[in-house]
Design a protein around this motif. Structure first.
Motif, PDB file in Angstrom:
ATOM      1  N   VAL A   1       0.860  -1.190   0.000  1.00  0.00           N
ATOM      2  CA  VAL A   1       0.000   0.000   0.000  1.00  0.00           C
ATOM      3  C   VAL A   1       0.893   1.236   0.000  1.00  0.00           C
ATOM      4  O   VAL A   1       2.050   1.179   0.416  1.00  0.00           O
ATOM      5  CB  VAL A   1      -0.940   0.011   1.232  1.00  0.00           C
ATOM      6  N   PRO A   2       0.368   2.385  -0.472  1.00  0.00           N
ATOM      7  CA  PRO A   2       1.186   3.599  -0.489  1.00  0.00           C
ATOM      8  C   PRO A   2       1.596   4.023   0.923  1.00  0.00           C
ATOM      9  O   PRO A   2       0.777   4.034   1.847  1.00  0.00           O
ATOM     10  CB  PRO A   2       0.259   4.636  -1.135  1.00  0.00           C
ATOM     11  N   VAL A   3       2.865   4.364   1.084  1.00  0.00           N
ATOM     12  CA  VAL A   3       3.414   4.781   2.378  1.00  0.00           C
ATOM     13  C   VAL A   3       4.054   6.153   2.196  1.00  0.00           C
ATOM     14  O   VAL A   3       4.939   6.326   1.340  1.00  0.00           O
ATOM     15  CB  VAL A   3       4.458   3.776   2.908  1.00  0.00           C
ATOM     16  N   ARG A   4       3.588   7.109   2.991  1.00  0.00           N
ATOM     17  CA  ARG A   4       4.175   8.457   2.976  1.00  0.00           C
ATOM     18  C   ARG A   4       5.059   8.619   4.215  1.00  0.00           C
ATOM     19  O   ARG A   4       4.603   8.445   5.338  1.00  0.00           O
ATOM     20  CB  ARG A   4       3.084   9.522   2.966  1.00  0.00           C
ATOM     21  N   THR A   5       6.328   8.930   4.003  1.00  0.00           N
ATOM     22  CA  THR A   5       7.314   8.987   5.081  1.00  0.00           C
ATOM     23  C   THR A   5       7.797  10.414   5.283  1.00  0.00           C
ATOM     24  O   THR A   5       8.159  11.098   4.314  1.00  0.00           O
ATOM     25  CB  THR A   5       8.512   8.071   4.774  1.00  0.00           C
ATOM     26  N   GLU A   6       7.791  10.851   6.538  1.00  0.00           N
ATOM     27  CA  GLU A   6       8.323  12.163   6.921  1.00  0.00           C
ATOM     28  C   GLU A   6       9.442  11.928   7.929  1.00  0.00           C
ATOM     29  O   GLU A   6       9.214  11.423   9.030  1.00  0.00           O
ATOM     30  CB  GLU A   6       7.228  13.032   7.539  1.00  0.00           C
ATOM     31  N   PHE A   7      10.658  12.291   7.562  1.00  0.00           N
ATOM     32  CA  PHE A   7      11.848  12.000   8.374  1.00  0.00           C
ATOM     33  C   PHE A   7      12.486  13.318   8.782  1.00  0.00           C
ATOM     34  O   PHE A   7      13.020  14.042   7.945  1.00  0.00           O
ATOM     35  CB  PHE A   7      12.828  11.146   7.562  1.00  0.00           C
ATOM     36  N   THR A   8      12.409  13.648  10.077  1.00  0.00           N
ATOM     37  CA  THR A   8      12.967  14.904  10.583  1.00  0.00           C
ATOM     38  C   THR A   8      13.961  14.578  11.695  1.00  0.00           C
ATOM     39  O   THR A   8      13.645  14.605  12.889  1.00  0.00           O
ATOM     40  CB  THR A   8      11.857  15.820  11.125  1.00  0.00           C
ATOM     41  N   VAL A   9      15.168  14.238  11.287  1.00  0.00           N
ATOM     42  CA  VAL A   9      16.227  13.879  12.235  1.00  0.00           C
ATOM     43  C   VAL A   9      17.507  14.550  11.779  1.00  0.00           C
ATOM     44  O   VAL A   9      17.925  14.372  10.627  1.00  0.00           O
ATOM     45  CB  VAL A   9      16.428  12.353  12.319  1.00  0.00           C
ATOM     46  N   GLN A  10      18.110  15.318  12.682  1.00  0.00           N
ATOM     47  CA  GLN A  10      19.372  15.975  12.399  1.00  0.00           C
ATOM     48  C   GLN A  10      20.473  15.288  13.196  1.00  0.00           C
ATOM     49  O   GLN A  10      20.423  15.223  14.423  1.00  0.00           O
ATOM     50  CB  GLN A  10      19.313  17.462  12.782  1.00  0.00           C
TER      51      GLN A  10
ATOM     52  N   ALA B   1      -5.891  -1.465   5.027  1.00  0.00           N
ATOM     53  CA  ALA B   1      -5.594  -0.043   4.838  1.00  0.00           C
ATOM     54  C   ALA B   1      -5.256   0.240   3.377  1.00  0.00           C
ATOM     55  O   ALA B   1      -4.727  -0.609   2.651  1.00  0.00           O
ATOM     56  CB  ALA B   1      -4.431   0.377   5.738  1.00  0.00           C
ATOM     57  N   THR B   2      -5.567   1.462   2.973  1.00  0.00           N
ATOM     58  CA  THR B   2      -5.221   1.913   1.625  1.00  0.00           C
ATOM     59  C   THR B   2      -4.132   2.985   1.641  1.00  0.00           C
ATOM     60  O   THR B   2      -3.663   3.400   0.579  1.00  0.00           O
ATOM     61  CB  THR B   2      -6.466   2.476   0.919  1.00  0.00           C
ATOM     62  N   ALA B   3      -3.745   3.446   2.830  1.00  0.00           N
ATOM     63  CA  ALA B   3      -2.693   4.460   2.941  1.00  0.00           C
ATOM     64  C   ALA B   3      -2.074   4.359   4.329  1.00  0.00           C
ATOM     65  O   ALA B   3      -2.763   4.116   5.319  1.00  0.00           O
ATOM     66  CB  ALA B   3      -3.247   5.864   2.707  1.00  0.00           C
ATOM     67  N   VAL B   4      -0.770   4.547   4.376  1.00  0.00           N
ATOM     68  CA  VAL B   4      -0.015   4.502   5.634  1.00  0.00           C
ATOM     69  C   VAL B   4       0.911   5.714   5.663  1.00  0.00           C
ATOM     70  O   VAL B   4       1.527   6.065   4.638  1.00  0.00           O
ATOM     71  CB  VAL B   4       0.813   3.205   5.760  1.00  0.00           C
ATOM     72  N   SER B   5       0.979   6.368   6.815  1.00  0.00           N
ATOM     73  CA  SER B   5       1.901   7.499   6.978  1.00  0.00           C
ATOM     74  C   SER B   5       2.870   7.175   8.108  1.00  0.00           C
ATOM     75  O   SER B   5       2.486   6.630   9.147  1.00  0.00           O
ATOM     76  CB  SER B   5       1.136   8.788   7.295  1.00  0.00           C
ATOM     77  N   VAL B   6       4.129   7.513   7.888  1.00  0.00           N
ATOM     78  CA  VAL B   6       5.197   7.274   8.860  1.00  0.00           C
ATOM     79  C   VAL B   6       5.879   8.603   9.138  1.00  0.00           C
ATOM     80  O   VAL B   6       6.270   9.320   8.198  1.00  0.00           O
ATOM     81  CB  VAL B   6       6.223   6.251   8.332  1.00  0.00           C
ATOM     82  N   ARG B   7       6.014   8.932  10.425  1.00  0.00           N
ATOM     83  CA  ARG B   7       6.706  10.157  10.814  1.00  0.00           C
ATOM     84  C   ARG B   7       7.776   9.818  11.843  1.00  0.00           C
ATOM     85  O   ARG B   7       7.490   9.164  12.848  1.00  0.00           O
ATOM     86  CB  ARG B   7       5.738  11.182  11.399  1.00  0.00           C
ATOM     87  N   VAL B   8       8.999  10.255  11.581  1.00  0.00           N
ATOM     88  CA  VAL B   8      10.128  10.035  12.480  1.00  0.00           C
ATOM     89  C   VAL B   8      10.673  11.401  12.862  1.00  0.00           C
ATOM     90  O   VAL B   8      11.102  12.172  11.993  1.00  0.00           O
ATOM     91  CB  VAL B   8      11.216   9.168  11.816  1.00  0.00           C
ATOM     92  N   LEU B   9      10.667  11.709  14.163  1.00  0.00           N
ATOM     93  CA  LEU B   9      11.037  13.041  14.645  1.00  0.00           C
ATOM     94  C   LEU B   9      11.969  12.904  15.841  1.00  0.00           C
ATOM     95  O   LEU B   9      11.700  12.136  16.774  1.00  0.00           O
ATOM     96  CB  LEU B   9       9.795  13.834  15.052  1.00  0.00           C
ATOM     97  N   LEU B  10      13.069  13.647  15.825  1.00  0.00           N
ATOM     98  CA  LEU B  10      14.000  13.704  16.952  1.00  0.00           C
ATOM     99  C   LEU B  10      13.843  15.044  17.646  1.00  0.00           C
ATOM    100  O   LEU B  10      14.047  16.095  17.037  1.00  0.00           O
ATOM    101  CB  LEU B  10      15.450  13.527  16.469  1.00  0.00           C
ATOM    102  N   ASP B  11      13.462  14.995  18.936  1.00  0.00           N
ATOM    103  CA  ASP B  11      13.245  16.220  19.691  1.00  0.00           C
ATOM    104  C   ASP B  11      13.654  15.972  21.136  1.00  0.00           C
ATOM    105  O   ASP B  11      13.179  15.034  21.779  1.00  0.00           O
ATOM    106  CB  ASP B  11      11.768  16.635  19.633  1.00  0.00           C
ATOM    107  N   ASN B  12      14.550  16.833  21.644  1.00  0.00           N
ATOM    108  CA  ASN B  12      15.018  16.742  23.038  1.00  0.00           C
ATOM    109  C   ASN B  12      15.560  15.353  23.359  1.00  0.00           C
ATOM    110  O   ASN B  12      15.246  14.752  24.393  1.00  0.00           O
ATOM    111  CB  ASN B  12      13.886  17.094  24.014  1.00  0.00           C
TER     112      ASN B  12
END
Length: 380
Positions: free
Chosen positions: A277-286, A314-325
């Motif tokens: 299925v379509p996967v939208r990935t948001e990667f915010t890691v410095q 499911a027909t859509a999956v979203s992945v978010r990876v965030l580094l904070d503190n």
């Protein structure tokens, strides 16, 4: 009045009120001891008398806890209940230190009055310079000692409250030992479950395909019809490609080599490419991440995305990876039918993997969806 001045005013009021509550607590204990003493000495009435004594003691301790929370901003565990010994010890020590604090404050007040008289004498000229210097030096030393004593008593009051209204250092250490023991057992169990799954995948998948491949090659070898042999070889070639693809999939589930070669972002991109299925990935890691954290984050995404594609509709999956503190947050959301079982083999294995890193895994999957899996992984 600004916030800092208001805070100091509350603290001063809390100290003065603490001297009053300490005196009231000692008086209450004295009266209770006189009234309940004979009943405490007799074995038949001792439990009932002790219960009455502890009921009053816990009320006094509750007042002290509210005083610390209101005037000093202390926060204590809501569901923690101190044992009888800790309550009695706190009230006994608190009564003594509170009275001593009142004595120190009284002496400081007397010293302030004497300092005022000394200043008036100096202004009127009734004191010689040598006598004024001696009195000022002695008063300064006594003022320093009084303030240091008051500061120590206030710090002791705070420490007593923390130890009595919350878990002690020994209790926290024992709790930590228990958590590590449970986490270690869960990790061992998860590793064994993963090994059994890999063995099952190899036995039921790859091994069966290799048997079929061998049979196709054997038939092609024994066949006399060239066209039939070519068809069998074509099937064998396709079967070998399927075996390689499945072997590569099993290898990725064991450990993705892309983590070492390309990093977490590219490895997650591979998960998205292999998903049905379509996967939208948001990667915010410095910056770089610890290797155990990268591995845990990868498996959280891989397992969750695979479950969404296979079981949730499911027909859509979203992945978010965030580094904070210094905390890596991994959030996977799908629009499937929901109803994911947190106690299932896959999700329980993920929880064990996250717990081993002192992280937290949250699963929100109501019936009808959507499903959201959030992992919080500390990077320190």
């Amino acid at each position: 009045m600004d916030g800092r001045t208001l805070s100091w005013a509350l603290r001063v009021a809390g100290v003065l009120l603490g001297c009053t509550t300490a005196a009231a607590g000692l008086l209450a204990f004295l009266l209770a001891g006189v009234a309940l003493g004979p009943f405490l000495l007799w074995p038949h009435t001792r439990p009932g008398a002790f219960g009455v004594l502890m009921a009053g003691a816990r009320r006094l301790a509750g007042l002290e806890r509210n005083r610390r929370s209101f005037f000093f901003g202390d926060r204590f565990p809501e569901h923690y209940e101190s044992c009888d010994r800790k309550v009695l010890r706190y009230l006994a020590v608190r009564g003594s230190t509170g009275l001593l604090c009142g004595v120190v404050i009284g002496l400081l007040g007397i010293g302030a009055v004497l300092a005022g008289l000394l200043v008036r004498g100096a202004v009127q000229g009734s004191l010689r310079w040598g006598e004024l210097l001696t009195q000022s030096l002695l008063g300064g030393v006594l003022l320093f000692l009084g303030l240091q004593g008051l500061r120590s008593l206030v710090a002791l009051d705070s420490r007593l409250a923390r130890e009595s209204f919350g878990p002690s250092e020994q209790e926290l250490l024992q709790r930590r030992i228990d958590e590590l023991a449970v986490s270690r057992a869960a990790v061992v169990q998860a590793v064994d479950a993963e090994r059994r799954r890999i063995e099952r995948d190899i036995h039921d998948g790859i091994q069966q395909r290799l048997v079929a491949l061998a049979m196709l090659l054997g038939r092609a070898r024994r066949g006399r019809d060239p066209e039939q042999a070519d068809a069998l070889l074509l099937q064998a070639h396709q079967e070998s490609r399927d075996v390689l693809a499945e072997l590569r999939e099993v290898a990725w589930r064991v450990y993705p080599s892309a983590l070492d070669d390309l990093g977490l972002e590219e490895a997650l991109g591979g998960v998205a490419e292999r998903c049905g299925v379509p996967v939208r990935t948001e990667f915010t890691v410095q910056g770089p991440l610890p290797r155990p954290v990268e591995t845990a984050a990868y498996f959280v995404v891989s397992e969750t995305v695979t479950n969404a594609a296979k079981h949730s509709g499911a027909t859509a999956v979203s992945v978010r990876v965030l580094l904070d503190n210094q905390v890596l947050t991994v959030r996977v959301r799908d629009n499937g039918r929901g109803g994911a079982d947190p106690a299932g083999v896959g999700l329980s294995g993920l929880r064990s993997r996250v717990d081993a890193l002192d992280g937290a895994l949250h699963i929100d999957s109501p019936e009808g969806g959507p499903t959201m899996v959030t992992a919080e992984l500390p990077c320190v």
